[in-house]
Design a protein around this motif. Structure first.
Motif, PDB file in Angstrom:
ATOM      1  N   ARG A   1      30.634  17.210  -9.715  1.00  0.00           N
ATOM      2  CA  ARG A   1      30.861  17.364  -8.275  1.00  0.00           C
ATOM      3  C   ARG A   1      31.377  16.071  -7.664  1.00  0.00           C
ATOM      4  O   ARG A   1      32.269  16.088  -6.817  1.00  0.00           O
ATOM      5  N   ALA A   2      30.818  14.962  -8.089  1.00  0.00           N
ATOM      6  CA  ALA A   2      31.281  13.670  -7.582  1.00  0.00           C
ATOM      7  C   ALA A   2      32.728  13.416  -7.997  1.00  0.00           C
ATOM      8  O   ALA A   2      33.536  12.898  -7.213  1.00  0.00           O
ATOM      9  N   ALA A   3      33.072  13.791  -9.231  1.00  0.00           N
ATOM     10  CA  ALA A   3      34.452  13.618  -9.689  1.00  0.00           C
ATOM     11  C   ALA A   3      35.403  14.510  -8.899  1.00  0.00           C
ATOM     12  O   ALA A   3      36.526  14.105  -8.562  1.00  0.00           O
ATOM     13  N   LEU A   4      34.956  15.728  -8.584  1.00  0.00           N
ATOM     14  CA  LEU A   4      35.777  16.634  -7.786  1.00  0.00           C
ATOM     15  C   LEU A   4      35.987  16.074  -6.380  1.00  0.00           C
ATOM     16  O   LEU A   4      37.104  16.108  -5.847  1.00  0.00           O
ATOM     17  N   ASP A   5      34.912  15.557  -5.770  1.00  0.00           N
ATOM     18  CA  ASP A   5      35.033  14.958  -4.438  1.00  0.00           C
ATOM     19  C   ASP A   5      35.986  13.764  -4.462  1.00  0.00           C
ATOM     20  O   ASP A   5      36.790  13.574  -3.543  1.00  0.00           O
TER      21      ASP A   5
END
Length: 345
Positions: A265-269
């Protein structure tokens, strides 16, 4: 052009920055949404204040007849409200050659209007579609500046040379037959409609091709924009995007990296934030220069004007200075991809 405002709680994935096309129109109150990308085509949704009382194109605007080559009669069948004809609207139809309009116009409720300066976009008879397959389109971006120049000029074949040149650039037979692109490539072009998602409340969009400004489309309300969405994304902007589609083997997509759901999720953000920053940089490089507005028509407080400039062209509808409708597009016809992004690893 006034910059679109941002939401009090802005989307971190939405681009920031000025949207300035040298005073062509006022977009106060409009907001940019989260960008979406399909190949070479990037679409940035636009939301904003709606203007009620404008007839949606599919619901009320009908092709009544084609009495002769270069002549198209439209009818506003709604009981109330004014119709704003989408700029460069065209019809693929049965029992008549396909035509496109060079200009926008107003039609009051119940009014019919004969366009005598339409373009026939089918040089030879044949290739007609069955009645169940009739549909409308918007002229591909590469033809729009020339079509706008030809508004008011009668001559059904006036766009054939430009269409033939476009077909030649696309490796197709050199003739003034737009159906070679619109119909034969339709299964490929309509993929843009499924790959780019229309957002709730969306009434406009910014389009970029390989990072270059391609166009800005603003509708009176979300219902109107939903009606023209497929014609714009598949044909007006989908055609040049398809032609400039990057080689997937040359720049393969990299998967997100992470060992847990939280890391993914952090990578997507982070990826979305990077894309927003990239498009913000594109916004700061929007073309600028002197813009000329020429008044074309009036309906009550609505004013239709043609925009011309070295870097862009189109038509806008304003009401007491506020933008109600806009179709502005770049005058460039090539969209070479940018060099690899050094910020991505």
């Amino acid at each position: 052009m006034s910059a679109p405002t941002t939401d009090p709680r802005p989307d971190p994935a939405a681009p920031r920055g000025p949207l300035d096309l040298s005073g062509a129109l006022d977009l106060t109150g409009h907001r940019l949404g989260t960008p979406q990308q399909a190949g070479a085509l990037t679409m940035v949704p636009v939301t904003g204040p709606a203007r009620p009382g404008v007839t949606p194109p599919r619901g009320g605007l009908k092709l009544r007849r084609v009495p002769g080559y270069g002549q198209v009669e439209l009818h506003n069948g709604a009981d109330s409200g004014v119709a704003i004809v989408p700029l460069h609207l065209g019809y693929v139809q049965d029992a008549a050659q396909n035509h496109a309009l060079c200009r926008s116009a107003f039609l009051a409720a119940g009014q019919s209007l004969l366009f005598t300066d339409a373009c026939c976009v089918q040089e030879s008879q044949g290739g007609f579609l069955a009645e169940r397959d009739q549909w409308f389109f918007v002229l591909p971006l590469e033809l729009r500046a020339r079509a706008l120049e030809l508004r008011g000029v009668q001559g059904y074949s006036k766009l054939w040379t430009d269409i033939a040149d476009l077909n030649t650039r696309y490796g197709l037979p050199s003739r003034g037959h737009l159906e070679q692109i619109l119909s034969r490539k339709r299964p490929v072009l309509t993929q843009f409609q499924s790959r780019l998602e229309l957002q709730p409340g969306q009434l406009g969009a910014l389009f970029f091709i390989n990072g270059h400004f391609a166009g800005l489309e603003i509708a009176p309300d979300p219902a109107y924009f939903a009606d023209v969405w497929a014609a714009l994304v598949c044909f007006a902007y989908g055609v040049p995007a398809w032609h400039h589609e990057p080689d997937p083997a040359g720049r393969p997509a990299e998967p997100l990296r992470g060992d847990s759901l939280e890391e993914l999720r952090a990578a997507l953000d982070a990826d979305r934030a990077h894309r927003a920053g990239q498009i913000t940089a594109w916004l700061t490089r929007l073309p600028t220069g002197p813009v000329r507005l020429q008044h074309e028509d009036t309906y009550l407080d609505l004013r239709l004007s043609t925009v011309t400039a070295p870097h862009l062209a189109g038509q806008v509808v304003t009401e007491r200075g506020r933008t109600v409708y806009a179709s502005l597009f770049t005058t460039r016809t090539t969209f070479d991809p940018p060099p690899p992004d050094p910020g991505r690893t």
